[in-house]
Scaffold this motif. Structure first.
Motif, short mmCIF file in Angstrom:
data_model
loop_
_atom_site.label_atom_id
_atom_site.label_comp_id
_atom_site.label_asym_id
_atom_site.label_seq_id
_atom_site.Cartn_x
_atom_site.Cartn_y
_atom_site.Cartn_z
N SER A 52 13.03 -0.47 0.35
CA SER A 52 12.34 -1.62 -0.24
C SER A 52 11.72 -1.31 -1.59
O SER A 52 11.21 -2.21 -2.27
N ILE A 92 10.61 -6.37 2.09
CA ILE A 92 10.52 -5.34 3.13
C ILE A 92 11.19 -5.84 4.41
O ILE A 92 11.94 -5.12 5.07
N CYS A 113 7.61 -5.36 10.53
CA CYS A 113 8.10 -5.57 9.17
C CYS A 113 8.98 -6.81 9.06
O CYS A 113 9.12 -7.39 7.98
N ASP A 131 12.07 5.12 5.99
CA ASP A 131 13.38 4.56 5.61
C ASP A 131 13.22 3.15 5.04
O ASP A 131 13.82 2.81 4.01
N ILE A 132 12.42 2.34 5.72
CA ILE A 132 12.24 0.95 5.29
C ILE A 132 11.53 0.90 3.94
O ILE A 132 11.91 0.14 3.04
N VAL A 151 15.57 4.08 12.90
CA VAL A 151 15.00 3.74 11.59
C VAL A 151 13.51 4.07 11.58
O VAL A 151 12.79 3.74 12.52
N GLU A 172 15.02 -5.76 4.11
CA GLU A 172 15.55 -4.40 4.18
C GLU A 172 15.43 -3.84 5.59
O GLU A 172 16.31 -3.11 6.06
N ALA A 173 14.35 -4.19 6.27
CA ALA A 173 14.17 -3.72 7.65
C ALA A 173 15.29 -4.25 8.55
O ALA A 173 15.86 -3.50 9.35
N LEU A 183 18.55 -2.41 7.84
CA LEU A 183 18.57 -1.06 8.43
C LEU A 183 18.65 -1.11 9.95
O LEU A 183 19.39 -0.33 10.56
N LYS A 226 6.77 -0.66 12.48
CA LYS A 226 8.04 -0.89 11.79
C LYS A 226 8.69 -2.18 12.27
O LYS A 226 9.34 -2.89 11.49
#
Length: 205
Positions: free
Chosen positions: A51, A26, A68, A46-47, A42, A29-30, A33, A65
């Protein structure tokens, strides 16, 4: 049997390892993004989607967020702490012990992602707050380890100052490494060791 085997090897149970892996996925990916779109654009959805987890699962792991990304910021500190506890008593000071720690090569994908994240922290207050909070927590851990090594109370002023100096030196070193765009410059390991030698030199004056 599985539980005893995990305890014997010092490895966390499978479910705990999988949870840590999910948190790291996660986080990565955060960062991807955030770097591509900016934090404001974001969403948690989305995250979670990127993920491969549900938004509900994401909120079970993180409070916001921005948080993350925390696993990327704390994993190195956690591994460092584990290493230092295993080698307890082998070095005269905590700074000297950290000088002996081996680091991943700068080319590893995770370190490159960490570098991208720290660049984002310059302009994103929410991410910077997570980074500083991670080091605030690390300082308490360093203080506890210094107190254990020296026999002084964890709240002793000298213990707290030593922990703060050590923690700040490491934070600045990692930031300096991330901010450099010259790939031919010193590695993360070299930068951290240089900063710690500066601390050691000041302490010996």
């Amino acid at each position: 049997m599985a539980g005893r085997a995990g305890g014997a090897t010092g490895r966390p149970p499978l479910t705990e390892r999988r949870r840590a892996e999910t948190r790291m996925e996660i986080a990565e990916e955060a960062v991807r993004l955030f770097a591509a779109k900016g934090v404001a654009a974001v969403t948690a959805d989305d995250i979670a989607s990127a993920s491969g987890v549900s938004t509900r699962t994401l909120w079970r792991y993180f409070r916001s967020k921005e948080e993350c990304v925390r696993p990327l910021l704390t994993t190195g500190l956690e591994l460092l702490t584990e290493h230092l506890r295993e080698g307890r008593g082998e070095h005269a000071s905590l700074a000297e012990a950290i000088l002996g720690v081996r680091y991943d090569d700068d080319a590893t994908p995770r370190l490159r992602t960490l570098g991208d994240l720290l660049l984002l922290c310059r302009d994103e207050p929410g991410l910077r707050a997570v980074w500083l909070e991670a080091h605030y927590d690390a300082e308490a851990t360093f203080a506890a380890m210094i107190a254990d090594r020296t026999g002084r109370p964890v709240g002793d002023l000298a213990v707290r100052v030593e922990a703060g100096v050590l923690n700040t030196a490491m934070r600045i070193a990692v930031e300096d490494w991330a901010l450099r765009s010259d790939a031919a410059g010193p590695s993360l390991a070299e930068t951290v060791r240089r900063a710690l030698r500066m601390v050691d030199a000041v302490e010996k004056r």
